[in-house]
Write a protein that holds these residues in place. Structure first.
Motif, PDB file in Angstrom:
ATOM      1  N   UNK A 264      64.729 -10.715  68.309  1.00  0.00           N
ATOM      2  CA  UNK A 264      64.115 -11.414  67.322  1.00  0.00           C
ATOM      3  C   UNK A 264      65.436 -11.739  66.510  1.00  0.00           C
ATOM      4  N   UNK A 265      64.995 -13.003  65.732  1.00  0.00           N
ATOM      5  CA  UNK A 265      66.066 -13.602  65.045  1.00  0.00           C
ATOM      6  C   UNK A 265      66.646 -12.683  63.857  1.00  0.00           C
ATOM      7  N   UNK A 266      67.891 -12.481  63.692  1.00  0.00           N
ATOM      8  CA  UNK A 266      68.544 -11.318  63.119  1.00  0.00           C
ATOM      9  C   UNK A 266      68.581 -11.495  61.706  1.00  0.00           C
ATOM     10  N   UNK A 267      68.711 -12.838  61.214  1.00  0.00           N
ATOM     11  CA  UNK A 267      69.056 -13.147  59.779  1.00  0.00           C
ATOM     12  C   UNK A 267      68.052 -12.613  58.775  1.00  0.00           C
ATOM     13  N   UNK A 268      66.655 -12.285  59.420  1.00  0.00           N
ATOM     14  CA  UNK A 268      65.918 -11.861  58.354  1.00  0.00           C
ATOM     15  C   UNK A 268      66.273 -10.436  58.095  1.00  0.00           C
ATOM     16  N   UNK A 269      67.065  -9.600  58.877  1.00  0.00           N
ATOM     17  CA  UNK A 269      67.294  -8.199  58.581  1.00  0.00           C
ATOM     18  C   UNK A 269      68.419  -8.162  57.673  1.00  0.00           C
ATOM     19  N   UNK A 270      69.243  -9.379  57.287  1.00  0.00           N
ATOM     20  CA  UNK A 270      70.470  -9.165  56.718  1.00  0.00           C
ATOM     21  C   UNK A 270      70.508  -8.490  55.382  1.00  0.00           C
ATOM     22  N   UNK A 271      69.421  -8.822  54.362  1.00  0.00           N
ATOM     23  CA  UNK A 271      69.118  -8.063  53.261  1.00  0.00           C
ATOM     24  C   UNK A 271      69.471  -6.655  53.322  1.00  0.00           C
ATOM     25  N   UNK A 272      68.840  -6.069  54.314  1.00  0.00           N
ATOM     26  CA  UNK A 272      68.878  -4.800  54.577  1.00  0.00           C
ATOM     27  C   UNK A 272      69.959  -4.069  55.118  1.00  0.00           C
ATOM     28  N   UNK A 273      70.526  -4.772  55.994  1.00  0.00           N
ATOM     29  CA  UNK A 273      71.772  -4.473  56.846  1.00  0.00           C
ATOM     30  C   UNK A 273      73.080  -3.899  56.230  1.00  0.00           C
ATOM     31  N   UNK A 274      73.598  -4.445  55.412  1.00  0.00           N
ATOM     32  CA  UNK A 274      75.019  -3.593  54.662  1.00  0.00           C
ATOM     33  C   UNK A 274      74.672  -2.244  54.442  1.00  0.00           C
ATOM     34  N   UNK A 275      73.435  -1.777  53.782  1.00  0.00           N
ATOM     35  CA  UNK A 275      73.304  -0.573  53.414  1.00  0.00           C
ATOM     36  C   UNK A 275      73.261   0.383  54.559  1.00  0.00           C
ATOM     37  N   UNK A 276      72.617  -0.103  55.848  1.00  0.00           N
ATOM     38  CA  UNK A 276      72.467   0.799  56.888  1.00  0.00           C
ATOM     39  C   UNK A 276      73.833   0.812  57.612  1.00  0.00           C
ATOM     40  N   UNK A 277      74.828  -0.011  57.585  1.00  0.00           N
ATOM     41  CA  UNK A 277      76.093  -0.062  58.183  1.00  0.00           C
ATOM     42  C   UNK A 277      77.062   1.031  57.287  1.00  0.00           C
ATOM     43  N   UNK A 278      76.835   1.052  56.072  1.00  0.00           N
ATOM     44  CA  UNK A 278      77.595   2.007  55.151  1.00  0.00           C
ATOM     45  C   UNK A 278      77.058   3.391  55.553  1.00  0.00           C
ATOM     46  N   UNK A 279      76.043   3.469  56.272  1.00  0.00           N
ATOM     47  CA  UNK A 279      75.278   4.826  56.607  1.00  0.00           C
ATOM     48  C   UNK A 279      75.742   5.017  58.022  1.00  0.00           C
ATOM     49  N   UNK A 280      76.430   4.400  58.680  1.00  0.00           N
ATOM     50  CA  UNK A 280      77.114   4.645  59.996  1.00  0.00           C
ATOM     51  C   UNK A 280      76.524   3.896  61.029  1.00  0.00           C
ATOM     52  N   UNK A 281      75.612   2.949  60.914  1.00  0.00           N
ATOM     53  CA  UNK A 281      75.104   2.219  62.033  1.00  0.00           C
ATOM     54  C   UNK A 281      76.239   1.378  62.457  1.00  0.00           C
TER      55      UNK A 281
END
Lengths: 280, 184
Positions: free
Chosen positions: B77-94
């Motif tokens: 699915x189109x990714x930009x809708x997850x953009x608001x949530x993504x940086x926090x997950x990346x900080x956790x190691x995603x």
């Protein structure tokens, strides 16, 4: 009066829900094959090849071409001489959607409130547009619409002085902005004229016209060709990864409008663009 | 290039925008509602339902599996809708995301900071992609239906690096090569 029973309507809608989702429409298939010959990007050629393979697998395994099996959009043309028996027409259509999405293992993607997003679990309600016509015919067209591309759609309330050039500009801008998000190669439905909502409905209606069938109005048909050519110069390409195949087709519908206005609605659709009609 | 999960640093270091990859191993699925839930859990101080370190999230809401099948159609699915949530997950190691379409600048910055990769799968090639999914099970938020969190075991899942850890972007690089349009 000719009588049509709701059960026949439900059956027809259910059948179309499944058929449109598992079998790629012939005009789209032809469009993909044609563009594969014209594409020069190696990544683009590879993607088009995967899309054709995918269509083949989906049909053979009777599974959805795309997991987003859409919100069911239905256009009904009902003759004044038709009488519906056995229940309500709207209920019959929604029952057909319910049945088709369940029996076809199609994804249920509808939430009951835009803010409190609980899935209705049967993909209803459908969005239904009714048109009363003469005679005793009943034509139902179904276009299950995916939202990756729907989200990239736009409406512009242009000034009359913006003219045809202004319309071209906003159409190409919208396609350019949609880019990879809309699963290109796209099909683009454009509605020009009418009011705010009329333009949007026309744009949606344009998407159910096969892409190998151009407008009956000469200048509109020329505009469709010119815009298709220009859109394919944008460089977006299959999946936005570069190339000449950005759109498979652009269909435009027009309607009389107000002396003060020039509404232009652009409904972006993906390379699966599903559409089918049946007359009962 | 064949890559396996967990997505280790030495693998990420080799991946450049435009590289075609075949992914084998465990990946997790989450889309709009699943992301919202995970972020809400984190805000409450709870753990999210899987080990996010060195993981890949696939943005997908599959169609239902037929009896005897592992999964239905399952394209990105189109990714930009997850953009608001993504940086926090990346900080956790995603470390990896699979989707389609553009990402917000804040996501790209966070990918650079955290050394993560954004992969693209072919949108709408959902029946084809499903054939690389060998196992699937719901691990959380079952009531979300298609949006539930799933653990997938994939073999040779076809993807392409869209944005690498240096922020190099395949979409931008390829589009200019083929753009001949000039406004009148």
């Amino acid at each position: 009066m000719r009588e049509v029973h709701v059960n026949d309507i439900t059956q027809a809608v259910a059948k179309m829900c499944i058929a449109t989702n598992v079998k790629i429409s012939p005009d789209i298939l032809e469009g993909l094959k044609k563009s594969q010959k014209l594409e020069s990007s190696p990544i683009g050629i590879d993607i088009l090849d995967q899309l054709l393979q995918n269509a083949e697998i989906a049909e053979r395994k009777n599974m959805p071409i795309c997991q987003d099996t859409g919100m069911a959009v239905v256009f009904v043309e009902i003759g004044q001489e038709v009488s519906i028996s056995g229940g309500l027409l709207t209920d019959a259509i929604n029952e057909g959607v319910r049945k088709g999405y369940e029996e076809g293992y199609l994804r249920k993607s509808i939430v009951e409130d835009p803010f409190f997003r609980v899935n209705t679990n049967d993909n209803t309600p459908a969005v239904i547009h009714y048109d009363i016509v003469g005679g005793d015919s009943l034509k139902i067209s179904l276009s299950p619409k995916g939202f990756g591309s729907e989200n990239m759609s736009r409406i512009y309330m242009l000034k009359p002085s913006d003219g045809i050039e202004g319309a071209k500009r906003v159409i190409l801008e919208t396609i350019d902005m949609a880019g990879p998000n809309a699963c290109p190669p796209m099909v683009v439905g454009v509605g020009i004229g009418g009011t705010f909502e009329k333009a949007a409905i026309l744009a949606k209606k344009a998407l159910i016209r096969p892409i190998d069938q151009s407008s009956d109005i000469t200048y509109v048909s020329n505009l469709e060709k010119e815009l298709t050519k220009k859109a394919n110069q944008l460089g977006i390409g299959p999946q936005g990864m570069g190339g000449r195949t950005t759109v498979l087709g652009i269909n435009i519908e027009t309607f009389p409008t107000h002396i003060a206005g020039l509404p232009v609605a652009i409904n972006i659709s993906c390379h699966v663009t599903r559409h089918m009609s049946v007359s009962l | 290039m064949v890559i396996t999960t967990p997505l280790k640093k030495h693998i990420i270091n080799q991946l450049k925008a435009g590289d075609k990859v075949l992914i084998t191993g465990i990946i997790y699925t989450a889309r709009d509602a699943g992301h919202k839930r995970m972020i809400e859990q984190l805000a409450k101080g709870e753990r999210i339902p899987f080990n996010i370190e060195e993981s890949i999230i696939y943005y997908v809401g599959p169609s239902p599996a037929k009896p005897g099948e592992i999964i239905g159609s399952a394209g990105p699915t189109t990714s930009y809708r997850m953009d608001d949530y993504t940086p926090e997950l990346l900080d956790l190691g995603l470390k990896g995301m699979i989707g389609k379409g553009n990402r917000h600048e804040k996501v790209i910055e966070s990918m650079k900071k955290n050394g993560a990769v954004y992969f693209g799968a072919v949108g709408g090639a959902a029946a084809l992609i499903a054939s690389s999914i060998i196992k699937a099970k719901v691990i959380a938020y079952e009531e979300l239906g298609t949006e539930a969190l799933r653990e997938l075991y994939v073999e040779n899942f076809p993807a392409i690096v869209l944005i690498d850890q240096d922020g190099k972007n395949l979409y931008e690089e390829e589009k200019v090569k083929y753009r001949t349009y000039q406004a009148d």
